[in-house]
Design an enzyme around this catalytic site. Structure first.
Site, PDB file in Angstrom:
ATOM      1  N   LYS A   1       0.857  -1.190   0.000  1.00  0.00           N
ATOM      2  CA  LYS A   1       0.000   0.000   0.000  1.00  0.00           C
ATOM      3  C   LYS A   1       0.896   1.244   0.000  1.00  0.00           C
ATOM      4  CE  LYS A   1      -2.010   2.210   3.864  1.00  0.00           C
ATOM      5  NZ  LYS A   1      -0.927   2.956   4.503  1.00  0.00           N
TER       6      LYS A   1
ATOM      7  N   ASP B   1      -2.751  -5.657   2.399  1.00  0.00           N
ATOM      8  CA  ASP B   1      -3.151  -4.720   3.445  1.00  0.00           C
ATOM      9  C   ASP B   1      -2.779  -5.406   4.744  1.00  0.00           C
ATOM     10  OD1 ASP B   1      -4.676  -3.544   5.569  1.00  0.00           O
ATOM     11  OD2 ASP B   1      -5.813  -2.502   4.025  1.00  0.00           O
ATOM     12  N   HIS B   2      -1.818  -4.879   5.453  1.00  0.00           N
ATOM     13  CA  HIS B   2      -1.264  -5.657   6.561  1.00  0.00           C
ATOM     14  C   HIS B   2      -2.245  -5.851   7.719  1.00  0.00           C
ATOM     15  CE1 HIS B   2      -0.242  -1.797   8.534  1.00  0.00           C
ATOM     16  NE2 HIS B   2      -0.141  -2.487   9.634  1.00  0.00           N
TER      17      HIS B   2
ATOM     18  N   LYS C   1      -3.426  -9.506  10.729  1.00  0.00           N
ATOM     19  CA  LYS C   1      -3.563  -9.514  12.190  1.00  0.00           C
ATOM     20  C   LYS C   1      -4.531 -10.615  12.617  1.00  0.00           C
ATOM     21  CE  LYS C   1      -2.743  -4.507  12.541  1.00  0.00           C
ATOM     22  NZ  LYS C   1      -1.449  -4.346  13.157  1.00  0.00           N
TER      23      LYS C   1
ATOM     24  N   ASP D   1      -4.265   7.489   4.274  1.00  0.00           N
ATOM     25  CA  ASP D   1      -3.308   6.552   4.860  1.00  0.00           C
ATOM     26  C   ASP D   1      -4.001   5.367   5.544  1.00  0.00           C
ATOM     27  OD1 ASP D   1      -0.594   5.899   5.556  1.00  0.00           O
ATOM     28  OD2 ASP D   1      -0.996   6.554   7.607  1.00  0.00           O
TER      29      ASP D   1
ATOM     30  N   HIS E   1      -7.071   0.039   5.639  1.00  0.00           N
ATOM     31  CA  HIS E   1      -7.187  -0.705   6.902  1.00  0.00           C
ATOM     32  C   HIS E   1      -8.600  -0.656   7.501  1.00  0.00           C
ATOM     33  CE1 HIS E   1      -3.003  -0.764   6.365  1.00  0.00           C
ATOM     34  NE2 HIS E   1      -2.673   0.342   6.997  1.00  0.00           N
TER      35      HIS E   1
ATOM     36  N   LYS F   1      -2.234   3.758  21.858  1.00  0.00           N
ATOM     37  CA  LYS F   1      -2.180   2.964  20.627  1.00  0.00           C
ATOM     38  C   LYS F   1      -3.260   1.915  20.801  1.00  0.00           C
ATOM     39  CE  LYS F   1      -0.137   0.388  17.252  1.00  0.00           C
ATOM     40  NZ  LYS F   1      -0.181   0.837  15.872  1.00  0.00           N
TER      41      LYS F   1
HETATM   42  C1  BG6 Z   1       0.389   2.060   7.901  1.00  0.00           C
HETATM   43  C2  BG6 Z   1       0.304   3.554   7.860  1.00  0.00           C
HETATM   44  O1  BG6 Z   1      -0.236   1.494   6.796  1.00  0.00           O
HETATM   45  O2  BG6 Z   1      -0.225   1.584   9.095  1.00  0.00           O
HETATM   46  C3  BG6 Z   1       0.958   4.170   9.094  1.00  0.00           C
HETATM   47  O3  BG6 Z   1       0.932   4.049   6.687  1.00  0.00           O
HETATM   48  C4  BG6 Z   1       0.364   3.577  10.347  1.00  0.00           C
HETATM   49  O4  BG6 Z   1       0.824   5.582   9.094  1.00  0.00           O
HETATM   50  C5  BG6 Z   1       0.367   2.059  10.290  1.00  0.00           C
HETATM   51  O5  BG6 Z   1       1.133   4.021  11.445  1.00  0.00           O
HETATM   52  C6  BG6 Z   1      -0.388   1.464  11.454  1.00  0.00           C
HETATM   53  O6  BG6 Z   1      -0.206   0.079  11.472  1.00  0.00           O
HETATM   54  P1  BG6 Z   1      -0.330  -0.730  12.818  1.00  0.00           P
HETATM   55  O7  BG6 Z   1      -0.179  -2.155  12.406  1.00  0.00           O
HETATM   56  O8  BG6 Z   1       0.775  -0.252  13.718  1.00  0.00           O
HETATM   57  O9  BG6 Z   1      -1.677  -0.399  13.373  1.00  0.00           O
END
Ligand code: BG6
Length: 503
Positions: A159, A188-189, A193, A246, A251, A356
């Site tokens: 992405k 899409d990572h 999860k 972003d 996501h 977070k």
């Molecule tokens: C990324 C974004 O795709 O995902 C970042 O570009 C963001 O800005 C990140 O910090 C968040 O990923 P995770 O896995 O830490 O929630």
């Protein structure tokens, strides 16, 4: 999606962008974890491709040192050795047709012969999207892109996939001229999860939730993706993107589709993606006037988090000091289908928030008040199911219980499921599953072209309005706060509020 464990097919993984952050923090540690769990075949190798000219020995040393730092635990020396023997590198200009791609071809030949690999290749493009079509085109031109004689060729694209509807369509078109859709894996990572994958199992592997998973029982859904971090060293990219681009069409939309989709007819890739795609098509696009009252943007100012004083976004490195880029976005979405009509989905994401935390809150409707009308119970607690995506993965059900004593008093209690308590600590980067799926040809957790376009289609009107009317009140939230006051107002107006817990 499969439930049988098998070793991935023998193959060579070619990583473009091999000297970058993603490769060292995520890709190699993920490959290491896969190897440790015996998911990687013996006949396997990795070719790193970067702009830098590096000797293979130097690249190997760097990767082994990075692995020791990023695998999160004591390294297994034997495993490191196994890796070292399988790592190769070639460098050059990605635009140069003459040299780099010829070198890659020659190296692929050598590596396949040395490790007895039957020419299955998978390319990981950890590059800016402007290079995707160019690199894929050059791979193909050099005879390394077509699937022939039973050999597979797959391409993972990182992405962001485009920056608006036009660029995403153009990219899909250009890639479609070179590759078949079956060869394309848009990553899409978030789908790597565990808890995100668990949404499907939770909803469709249990019989008690599905009957109440609809507008008859659910009042609204909230999705929060909060980050404590600011833009760190990515100011250059972020200032041209912003929070909405972003995080939302990728996501957060993944979280929405899995939460809202109908049961698929099977767990085959297209069956699942067809249902996700229907949700994306059912999300009502905003008319320009909707943007003013259903979308909120924010930008962080200076403030304190964990007793550290942090600078405002406009003072970050590589960020325009008058920047109008949002670091926070909140939307009220409606899904226009039979199951969800009238149930708002409130979503928000932001940087420099107090925690977070990613979670999905399903807020159920209130019980009828009749029974408690004459008691001292002022407000009945409503039922809430929270899917904690990170950092503490799990699911909590909140409900009301009688506080012991002679009068009827109600308190809120929780029923908690925590992943670590039940299954132990799993060391994972979130990329293991996705890399493995690509090596076994399972595209369920990857985005199809139509899904990417539908997602951009939803957010494009918002991006257009925000670009046409610059925000006048930036910065409008302090680092360490829950975003701008307008984001609270978005829910308060409907008689609701965000769940702002810190855990
Ligand atoms: C990324 C974004 O795709 O995902 C970042 O570009 C963001 O800005 C990140 O910090 C968040 O990923 P995770 O896995 O830490 O929630």
């Amino acid at each position: 999606m499969s439930n049988t464990q098998r070793t991935a097919d023998p193959c060579v993984m070619v990583i473009f962008g091999a000297t970058g952050d993603l490769t060292k923090r995520k890709l190699f540690p993920a490959l290491y974890n896969l190897a440790k769990e015996k998911f990687l075949p013996e006949n396997f190798a990795i070719i790193g491709v970067g702009r830098q000219e590096l000797e293979i020995a130097d690249f190997r040393n760097k990767i082994i040192a990075d692995l020791k730092e990023f695998i999160g635990g004591a390294p297994d020396e034997k495993m490191l050795e196994w890796f070292e023997q399988r790592i190769y590198y070639t460098g050059g200009d990605f635009d140069d047709d003459k040299k780099l791609f010829k070198d890659i071809k020659a190296l692929l030949g050598e590596v396949c012969a040395a490790h007895r690999i039957p020419e299955n290749y998978f390319y990981y493009l950890a590059t800016p999207p402007q290079l995707f079509a160019n690199v894929a085109g050059k791979i193909d031109k050099n005879g390394l892109g077509k699937e022939e004689n039973g050999k597979w060729r797959r391409f993972i694209f990182e992405k962001p996939f485009g920056r608006d509807i036009e660029s995403a369509k153009k990219l899909n078109y250009e890639l479609g001229e070179i590759l078949t859709e079956k060869q394309i894996y848009r990553i899409d990572h978030y789908l790597g999860k565990e808890t995100v994958q668990n949404i499907l199992v939770f909803r469709f592997g249990n019989s008690i939730f599905e009957p109440i998973w609809n507008r008859n029982f659910i009042d609204h859904v909230q999705i929060t993706v909060a980050e404590k971090l600011g833009v760190e060293s990515r100011g250059g990219y972020y200032d041209t993107a912003g929070a909405l681009r972003d995080m939302i069409p990728n996501h957060i939309f993944q979280l929405i589709t899995l939460t809202a989709m109908e049961p698929p007819v099977s767990f085959e890739a297209d069956a699942v993606r067809d249902e996700q795609s229907k949700i994306l098509h059912a999300i009502q696009p905003f008319a320009p006037e909707d943007v003013l009252h259903k979308a909120v943007r924010g930008q962080y100012g200076a403030g304190d988090i964990d007793e550290k004083n942090l600078a405002a976004y406009r003072s970050e490195e590589q960020v325009n000091p008058q920047s109008n880029t949002e670091t926070f976005a909140a939307l009220k979405l409606s899904i226009d289908n039979w199951r969800w009509a009238g149930v708002p989905f409130y979503i928000r994401t932001g940087k420099r928030l107090p925690a977070k935390r990613t979670d999905i809150t399903i807020q159920f409707k209130k019980a009828p008040l009749l029974l408690f009308r004459d008691t001292s119970v002022e407000k009945l607690t409503t039922n809430r199911l929270v899917i904690h995506v990170q950092p503490d993965e799990g699911i909590t059900l909140h409900f009301g219980a009688k506080v012991p004593g002679p009068i009827v008093n109600m308190g809120e209690v929780d029923m908690d499921f925590n992943y670590v308590d039940h299954f132990g600590e799993q060391i994972s980067t979130g990329y293991e599953r996705l890399l493995y799926d690509c090596m076994t040809g399972d595209a369920t957790l990857f985005q199809r072209a139509d899904m990417v376009e539908a997602s951009w289609q939803i957010v494009s009107p918002i991006l257009d309005v925000w670009q046409a009317i610059p925000a006048r009140d930036f910065p409008n939230y302090e680092s360490g706060g829950w975003g701008p006051a307008d984001a609270d107002e978005l829910l308060n107006r409907d008689g609701r509020r965000w769940k702002n817990t810190l855990d």
